[in-house]
Design a protein around this motif. Structure first.
Motif, PDB file in Angstrom:
ATOM      1  N   THR A 455       0.854  -1.194   0.000  1.00  0.00           N
ATOM      2  CA  THR A 455       0.000   0.000   0.000  1.00  0.00           C
ATOM      3  C   THR A 455       0.882   1.233   0.000  1.00  0.00           C
ATOM      4  O   THR A 455       1.976   1.229   0.581  1.00  0.00           O
ATOM      5  N   SER A 475      -2.508   3.939  -3.377  1.00  0.00           N
ATOM      6  CA  SER A 475      -2.633   2.756  -4.228  1.00  0.00           C
ATOM      7  C   SER A 475      -2.513   1.487  -3.404  1.00  0.00           C
ATOM      8  O   SER A 475      -1.933   1.487  -2.313  1.00  0.00           O
ATOM      9  N   HIS A 476      -3.116   0.444  -3.924  1.00  0.00           N
ATOM     10  CA  HIS A 476      -2.974  -0.900  -3.366  1.00  0.00           C
ATOM     11  C   HIS A 476      -2.506  -1.825  -4.485  1.00  0.00           C
ATOM     12  O   HIS A 476      -3.009  -1.737  -5.604  1.00  0.00           O
ATOM     13  N   ASN A 477      -1.555  -2.672  -4.170  1.00  0.00           N
ATOM     14  CA  ASN A 477      -1.083  -3.668  -5.134  1.00  0.00           C
ATOM     15  C   ASN A 477      -1.074  -5.021  -4.453  1.00  0.00           C
ATOM     16  O   ASN A 477      -0.459  -5.177  -3.399  1.00  0.00           O
ATOM     17  N   SER A 518      -4.129  -4.330  -9.039  1.00  0.00           N
ATOM     18  CA  SER A 518      -3.706  -3.076  -8.444  1.00  0.00           C
ATOM     19  C   SER A 518      -4.790  -2.032  -8.658  1.00  0.00           C
ATOM     20  O   SER A 518      -5.558  -2.107  -9.621  1.00  0.00           O
ATOM     21  N   SER A 520      -5.525   2.370  -7.891  1.00  0.00           N
ATOM     22  CA  SER A 520      -5.020   3.618  -7.331  1.00  0.00           C
ATOM     23  C   SER A 520      -6.042   4.718  -7.563  1.00  0.00           C
ATOM     24  O   SER A 520      -6.892   4.622  -8.447  1.00  0.00           O
ATOM     25  N   ASN A 521      -5.958   5.742  -6.744  1.00  0.00           N
ATOM     26  CA  ASN A 521      -6.869   6.875  -6.884  1.00  0.00           C
ATOM     27  C   ASN A 521      -6.150   8.121  -6.365  1.00  0.00           C
ATOM     28  O   ASN A 521      -5.140   8.015  -5.670  1.00  0.00           O
ATOM     29  N   SER A 522      -6.652   9.266  -6.733  1.00  0.00           N
ATOM     30  CA  SER A 522      -6.011  10.515  -6.345  1.00  0.00           C
ATOM     31  C   SER A 522      -7.041  11.540  -5.922  1.00  0.00           C
ATOM     32  O   SER A 522      -8.235  11.381  -6.209  1.00  0.00           O
ATOM     33  N   GLU A 531      -4.497   5.761   2.914  1.00  0.00           N
ATOM     34  CA  GLU A 531      -4.799   4.864   1.795  1.00  0.00           C
ATOM     35  C   GLU A 531      -5.965   3.935   2.108  1.00  0.00           C
ATOM     36  O   GLU A 531      -6.215   2.980   1.400  1.00  0.00           O
ATOM     37  N   LEU A 534      -9.937   3.868  -0.697  1.00  0.00           N
ATOM     38  CA  LEU A 534      -9.536   4.255  -2.047  1.00  0.00           C
ATOM     39  C   LEU A 534     -10.670   4.893  -2.841  1.00  0.00           C
ATOM     40  O   LEU A 534     -10.429   5.718  -3.709  1.00  0.00           O
TER      41      LEU A 534
END
Lengths: 990, 556
Positions: A455, A475-477, A518, A520-522, A531, A534
């Motif tokens: 994360t 983000s998470h992977n 994966s 991700s966001n912003s 995190e 998301l």
């Protein structure tokens, strides 16, 4: 103390002729009853020691606590013997208590050595195998691999990042053996090839065997080119419950770091502007005296038919870099069942571990290797009059925006979070059926399930967020790795008079799967959520969030293997093996490879002509040849595949385009290593001096590598190909001297040395050379390594320095030997030369072990001789550039240099060093006999200092730079500081 | 007996175990890929996405930073980058430049991708997918045209290239310049025959049409002199006239200067080939390396930018004009003051905007917010000046402005005028963002090729007429204060006209080479090398290492 045979799943110990087999015999002829305890040199009790009177059939064995009791005729001689120890003979007069300390026999011929799908006694071994157990481990280390650093001749083990708790370990045997990424040895854990070392705690290890030459490794076929490391974990012993505890605490101090000029000097010499502060950046990014600890608790017990050993451990490590650390829990349960009077044995080893690592990397470098080091680069180059703090902001940090090569490392770490969680599960179930006295069948199934969960969070106040005008990023992977292994093999042992025959034949199947996703966001409304939610970022609503998943192709390996050991009269030995292995990574026609091996041994000391001599206890000649393979490349090479590319507008609709995703190569075949090994073992003066010597040559043919290819015909720039041939040559030696061996003082010293050379013999196809080791900006220094047919690996390909002009410009020596000023004539590649040698001519390790009463002291030195180092910190920070701060180390002598740094041998230095790697002192309370408490059986405290001092003329941080792989000999510009680690430990058995 | 039983069991287990075939999950083999027309299109346009990448990045830098319009100055601790941008400016590049390998590789990869799809589609049974043979010919024509595009750019950068017509060829050496030229010509002629014309009024989608192939053929002839040492301006003129006459499809000049560049430019009649762009799809973001770190405040939208490239200065640090010293360069001052393009970029709402520069004090026209500096002018307003120099060091390093040097190493965060040819909307109109397509070929280029050809062939009046036709749309009411005339039009004026109309469109180096100025003229921080070999880039070292049959260009 754990016996060397613990955990060996397929015991084929040669019967020992001169010892009674019936251990529990008692007689009516009662004369004297003696009892006592047998311990090893560190005071640990030894269970299972045979005490006997030769030729009488009288004998017994010690119990779990090392105690025995035996009734014998007075005046008889008791022989105490145990595998791996030197036997002692003690005459019984009128004693009733005889306590014996057995001394380890490093050259023990009856020691059992695990060799893969079985084991043999050292006397019958025909290949180069190093065997280590707990005693041999380097004190103060945590990783099981770092615990054998320097202990195996020819095996180079290096931390990829100093004492960083999140550092990886790089391993290489006998020099570079392949040009692609999979260069390390195959790790086999309890028989499972490719096991993950993270599933093992060093306290659980019964033994580590390293199969150094190909004649021994060939039974593992395709992945054994880098050698094989066999790890056997401990099994429970029957008897009452035994509990053991280890607690260790570590503290780290900085011994040496890349030190820049202080504020006053910086300003006085006009290197940069005065911004009004005085900051020690190194101090800002490091913790003072980071403390780490680990606790290991294990329980073992059971009855002969059902035994269990459980271990649980916890490690918590604080990194030197602020915001970094590692937290780890590991658990293991090893169970052994014996059914139907030993006809069936079932073993199940289950281990699980969970780790969380906190990294401090800059967002641009998500690379494990140097993940925590970029902050050191910043700490070195930043203006000391800049401040990391700004009280006017809510977070109190001075965040400066713009550019990518400059950032406030303190703000970088405080305003983002990079956490990586790993889990490792390995379960291995084995079943052995002892069909007859001579034949047994083993089936083994193992499942490995590993996962990674990364994360990442960047605050809205972070530099990158400000640069982009975006309110944070998260983000998470997730990645999952699932491997299955099934192996079955049959073993046949027979002794016909002077002939000893051991045959193994079997089948192996492995499957590897990997998938992940994966997201991700912003631009999050609330920074404090980090995190953890998301979905709340703005980019998702705008269709700009990231989402992806993948599933790699299934990879399978299938193999049939067999091996025959034959020994005649313990004098002439021959071992032959073959493995036929197929991999799904190749096109159908090239799928299967054959990997044969043969090795011969001659026990000269057993010859009749040696009978009269007193000098040699052991003298054996060995010769071996073996072939191993390498398939360590990404799958899919043999198949032409379409994969997605970006969007395009088609008939008014946005759709993804598809094209060939990688270059195809149906002709790819196995990379094969062919290795010759010649060696001898010896023991002289009653075994007081013993040793081994090996020389080898190996040719790695059909090297597999992703090389740059001409486009067209290739579509992408790299193709996985068989590209050439590599040759290694070298020798390895090991000598041990039991110098003093009194009951209360023992001194043993071991010297290990090795040397090797690697050379790229040929390159195929249209390839003419490979340039490697591209130096990063600032500057476009170019590549410092060129692999060229006929050139050794480990040379630097750089310009030759020829002094400086009066104005401080660089002068180089051109191709024709002419000296030129670089500001007047452009240097070219033709002017470059192969210079220096990064591979040490001699690699030494020297261990000294003292036992004085209850104290034990060991000193462990390591040294390299005859290697050169490219000092990258000096290259980048040795002369001022663009307001960057400068290294103190070479500042005075280099301040006259005005021209842009040149990639020349000016930066190459001699690297010879001698390092006191470990100094360790232990005290055993000797809780024996009267002093033993009812519950506490044994107590030992110990202290270790690591990396205490280094003698060297090298001006950089650490002369022990990376020498593995194809680009050896560079000290990286962002280098983890040299630290001393001090450890205090306690070990208790209950 | 018991033993036998167990052995049987053991072998039973072995036999039931499985095959070694590779199993794939997230990719597809071509044999099972083509099921619908959509799949054909997905494969057909894969090389086009490469062309999109190819038109920007290092190719753009090699065309613009080596010439007299743009520079990426070192700004204090930023953008030194090993001196590679200074080497562009000073014509000191070497075969080791990694960006040159990126160009070489990218060029030939474009050829490889095109040929690969051509082979797949060529073997495909179109009828089985309910498509016609005409569809097939048109698809293959597109790939021929695209192959020619890559070879044409490659010839321009490096000279003769290895010529491939199929991917079964191995280890092909470089062809001569003329062979490469002939190969491109043949490909384009075939494509012109196979490709359909652009439908009248249809929006541009990114496909190649007859007009695009014809324009490339015109470009090939137009630059034949530097390419093969033989002037072919007659041929260039002939095909340019035919394009303008509508023989390869109906095109016309856009009445507005910004028509070919604005958010709706896919509808512009001037566009002959463009790369589609849309927010969250393909995004034509190329000029963002020109904006200050905080320029997002000016545009009022989230935007990452790294303050690298800007126009070369028209003024010396003391304010004097460089135009008095050099005939080339001074790109900003080459625009007339009444030129509509010379206005600062200002978003007016509803997809409308004016101007194409960031110049002067940066106050957002949307919000009124001041853009603040964070390097040399930390905390102070950002004011883009048409000068380069370390003005912040006056009083420390320099005692007066007369001492301030101006060169590629002397940038500051506010140095140079910035180009906004790709319009940027504020956050309120975020869906318009990156709505402007990348106009790769447009009719104005054909007018200018024809004009320069006519000029060289001795007819400056016709040439001036053609130029003025394009020029006048940039002035209010068409009032051009300085039109081209038979009297003032020479190759220097021609260079200026190319520069004004096509500023920042990635072609400046090619124009200067053809005009004969690239190695002979001086501009701002550049002295002429007078070495013709700099008209070509060297074959990069990394390419030489991968192929033992490649020969280096002379002079390197």
């Amino acid at each position: 103390m754990t016996p060397a045979w613990a955990g060996i799943d397929n015991l084929n110990v040669k019967p020992i002729d001169d010892l009674p087999v019936d251990l529990f015999l008692t007689t009516e002829r009662v004369d004297v009853t003696v009892k006592g305890t047998v311990t090893d040199s560190s005071g640990e009790p030894i269970p299972g020691v045979t005490i006997s009177i030769p030729g009488t059939g009288i004998g017994t064995a010690t119990d779990l606590d090392g105690n025995y009791s035996l009734t014998v005729p007075e005046g008889s001689s008791l022989v105490f013997s145990f595998i791996g120890f030197r036997s002692q003979t003690i005459e019984v007069s009128n004693q009733t208590e005889i306590n014996v300390t057995l001394v380890e026999d490093v050259a023990a011929l009856d020691e059992v050595v695990v060799v893969g799908y079985g084991s043999v006694t050292r006397e019958n071994l025909t290949s180069a195998v190093s065997s280590l157990d707990e005693k041999d481990f380097v004190s103060g280390t945590v990783s099981p691999l770092m615990a054998i650093q320097g202990k195996v001749p020819g095996l180079s083990i290096q931390s990829t990042n100093g004492a960083d708790p999140n550092s990886n370990v790089s391993i290489q045997l006998r020099g570079v053996n392949s040009v692609n990424a999979s260069q390390g040895p195959l790790i086999v854990i309890d028989g499972v090839p490719g096991g993950n070392i993270n599933t093992v705690v060093r306290e659980d290890i019964a033994s580590i065997e390293v199969l150094r030459d190909a004649s021994g490794a060939a039974i593992y076929g395709t992945r054994a080119s880098g050698g094989v490391i066999l790890i056997t974990t401990k099994s429970a012993l029957s008897g009452g419950l035994a509990v053991s505890y280890t607690g260790e605490m570590f503290a780290e101090t900085v011994r040496r770091y890349n030190e820049p000029l202080g504020r006053d000097r910086f300003l006085q010499d006009g290197i940069g502007d005065d911004l009004g502060h005085n900051t020690d950046w190194f101090d800002e990014v490091t913790n003072d005296l980071p403390i780490s600890y680990r606790n290991v608790l294990s329980f073992s017990g059971g009855v002969e038919e059902a035994r269990i050993r459980a271990t649980v451990s916890h490690r918590s490590a604080t990194g030197l870099v602020i915001g970094t650390g590692r937290d780890e829990v590991q658990a293991r349960i090893n169970t052994d069942f014996s059914l139907f009077d030993g006809f069936m044995q079932i073993t199940n080893n289950l281990s699980y571990s969970e780790r969380q690592s906190d990294f401090a990397n800059n967002n641009s470098a998500r690379d494990d290797e140097f993940a925590n080091n970029d902050v050191f680069r910043m700490a070195l180059q930043l203006n000391p009059t800049e401040t990391p703090y700004d009280p006017t902001t809510p977070h109190g940090l001075n965040v400066w925006t713009g550019g990518f090569d400059w950032y406030n490392p303190v703000a970088e770490i405080r305003l983002r979070k990079d956490q990586r969680k790993y889990t490792y599960l390995l379960n291995t179930t084995s079943m052995v059926l002892n069909l007859t006295d001579n034949v047994s069948v083993t089936g083994r199934y193992s499942i490995a399930n590993n996962s990674e969960y990364f994360t990442f969070w960047r605050s809205a106040a972070h530099k990158t967020s400000l640069d982009q005008g975006v309110g944070g990023f998260a983000s998470h992977n997730y990645g999952q790795f699932r491997d299955n292994t099934f192996e079955a093999f049959a073993t046949y042992n027979q002794i016909f008079g002077e002939h000893i025959l051991n045959v193994v034949g079997g089948y192996s199947f492995q499957e590897f799967n990997r998938q992940g996703f994966s997201a991700s966001n912003s631009d999050f409304a609330v920074d404090g959520i980090e995190e953890n939610d998301l979905g709340t970022g703005r980019f998702l609503a705008e269709g700009r969030a990231g989402l992806g998943s993948y599933r790699d192709p299934r990879v399978r390996l299938m193999a049939f293997f067999g091996r025959v050991n034959y020994s005649f009269d313990n004098r002439y030995l021959i071992t032959a093996s073959v493995r036929r292995e197929g991999s799904s990574k190749f096109a159908e026609a090239n799928r299967w490879g054959m990997f044969p091996a043969v090795s011969l041994g001659w026990n000269i000391h057993n010859e009749s002509f040696m009978a009269g001599q007193e000098l040699f206890n052991n003298l054996k000649l060995r010769a071996g040849y073996g072939e191993t393979g390498n398939e360590g490349f990404d799958p899919g090479v043999a198949t032409r595949m379409y994969g997605p590319d970006t969007w395009w507008l088609m008939n008014g609709e946005w759709r993804r385009t598809y094209g060939v995703s990688h270059n195809q190569n149906v002709d790819l075949k196995w990379e094969t290593k062919k290795e010759y090994n010649l060696g001898f073992d010896f023991a002289i003066f009653n075994g007081d001096i013993s040793g081994r010597f090996d020389i080898f040559q190996r040719d790695v043919d059909d090297l597999i590598y992703d090389i740059s290819v001409a486009q067209p015909p290739a579509i992408h720039d790299k193709t996985t190909m068989n590209v050439g041939m590599l040759r290694n040559r070298g020798w390895e030696a090991e000598v041990t001297w039991n110098a003093v061996n009194n009951s209360n003082f023992q001194y043993t010293t071991t010297l290990i040395g090795s040397s090797y050379k690697s050379e790229l013999v040929s390159l195929w196809g249209s390839q003419t050379f490979w340039d490697r080791k591209g130096f990063p900006s600032p500057g476009t220094p170019g590549n410092a390594v060129r692999l060229f047919p006929g050139e050794p690996i480990g040379r630097f390909f750089v310009w030759e320095h020829a002094g400086f002009t009066e104005a401080g410009n660089w002068m180089l020596r051109g191709a024709d030997g002419e000296v030129f000023d670089v500001t007047e004539r452009t240097k070219t590649d033709q002017d470059k030369k192969f210079i220096g040698n990064a591979i040490p001519r001699l690699i030494l390790a020297w261990n000294n072990q003292f036992n004085i009463g209850n104290f034990d002291v060991s000193t462990y030195f390591r040294g390299w001789i005859g290697h050169d180092i490219f000092n990258m910190p000096n290259f980048y920070y040795g002369i001022p550039l663009e307001g960057r701060n400068v290294l103190v180390e070479n500042y005075e002598e280099q301040r006259h240099i005005k021209g842009e740094k040149e990639l020349s041998d000016y930066w190459i230095e001699k690297g010879d060093f001698l390092k006191l790697d470990v100094l360790s002192v232990g005290y055993n309370f000797g809780l024996k006999g009267d002093r033993a408490s009812r519950y506490l059986k044994d107590l030992r405290v110990y202290a270790t200092g690591q990396n205490l001092f280094v003698l060297t003329n090298y001006s950089g941080l650490n002369p022990e730079v990376n020498i593995n792989g194809l680009d050896p000999g560079f000290e990286e510009r962002a280098t983890y500081p040299q630290t001393r680690t001090f450890m205090l430990g306690v070990q208790a058995n209950f | 007996m018991k033993l036998k039983k167990y052995i049987v069991i053991l072998f039973g287990v072995i036999i039931t175990s499985c095959s070694l075939d590779e199993v794939w999950y997230d990719e597809v083999v071509p044999e099972t890929f083509f099921k619908t027309e959509g799949d054909v299109m997905a494969a057909l346009y894969r090389p086009f996405t490469h062309a999109r990448w190819y038109l920007t990045g290092n190719r753009w830098l090699a065309q613009e930073l080596s010439a007299d319009h743009f520079v990426r100055t070192t700004k204090g601790r930023h953008w030194y980058d090993g001196g590679r941008y200074a080497r562009y400016q000073h014509h000191e590049w070497t075969p080791d430049e990694s960006q040159l390998f990126d160009i070489w590789r990218g060029t030939l990869q474009g050829v490889a991708l095109s040929l690969d799809v051509k082979q797949d589609l060529g073997r495909l049974d179109y009828q089985a997918l309910a498509l016609s043979e005409e569809d097939k010919a048109a698809h293959l024509g597109q790939l021929d045209a695209l192959t020619a595009f890559f070879y044409l750019r490659g010839l321009d950068f490096f000279g003769g290239l290895p010529i491939f017509t199929s991917l079964d060829q191995e280890n092909v050496p470089r062809s001569t310049d003329r062979e490469t030229f002939n190969h491109i010509e043949a490909l384009l002629q075939q494509a012109i025959a196979d490709l359909p014309v652009r439908e009248v009024g249809a929006p541009q989608e990114g496909a190649m049409t007859k007009g695009a192939a014809a324009l490339m053929l015109a470009r090939l002839y137009f630059n034949a002199e530097p390419y093969i040492g033989e002037a072919m301006y007659e041929e260039a003129a002939a095909i340019s006239e035919a394009i303008i006459a509508g023989e390869y499809g109906t095109y016309s000049l856009d009445p507005e200067w910004k028509g070919p560049h604005d958010f709706y430019n896919h509808e512009s009649p001037e566009i002959i080939w463009s790369i589609p762009s849309e927010f969250n799809r393909l995004e034509y973001t190329h000029y963002d390396h020109m904006y200050h770190y905080n320029s997002r405040v000016y545009f009022d939208i989230d935007l990452g930018s790294n303050n690298g490239t800007h126009l070369q200065p028209s003024k010396k640090p003391n304010g004097d004009l460089y135009s008095e010293d050099f005939r080339l360069g001074s790109p900003y001052e080459k625009f007339e003051d009444t030129d509509l393009r010379k206005k600062p970029f200002r978003y007016l709402g509803n997809g409308n905007y004016e101007g194409m520069f960031l110049v002067g004090n940066q106050v957002s026209p949307i919000t009124g917010a001041q853009v603040i500096g964070n390097e040399e002018y930390n905390g102070q307003p950002v004011v883009f000046v048409d000068q380069v120099g370390r003005f912040s060091e006056i009083g420390r390093t320099y005692s007066s402005v007369d001492e301030v040097p101006s060169n590629v190493n002397a940038g500051e965060e506010n140095s140079g005028i910035r180009l906004v040819k790709i319009p940027i909307p504020p956050a309120a109109d975020i869906s318009l963002r990156w709505g402007a397509d990348h106009p790769a070929f447009r009719l104005a280029e054909v007018y200018y090729m024809l004009a320069e050809s006519r000029l060289r062939l001795g007819n400056p009046a016709v040439a001036a007429e053609l130029i003025n036709t394009v020029r006048k749309r940039a002035f209010e009411g068409g009032n051009d204060p300085n039109p081209a005339t038979a009297g003032n039009l020479d190759l220097y004026r021609m260079a200026d006209e190319w520069g004004i109309e096509f500023l920042g469109e990635g072609r400046r180096r090619t124009d200067l080479i053809r005009l004969g100025f690239f190695t002979t003229e001086a501009w701002w921080d550049h002295s002429p090398s007078n070495s013709d070999h700099f008209n070509r880039y060297p074959v990069p070292t990394e390419a030489l290492s991968a192929s033992n049959v490649l020969e280096q260009n002379p002079g390197y």
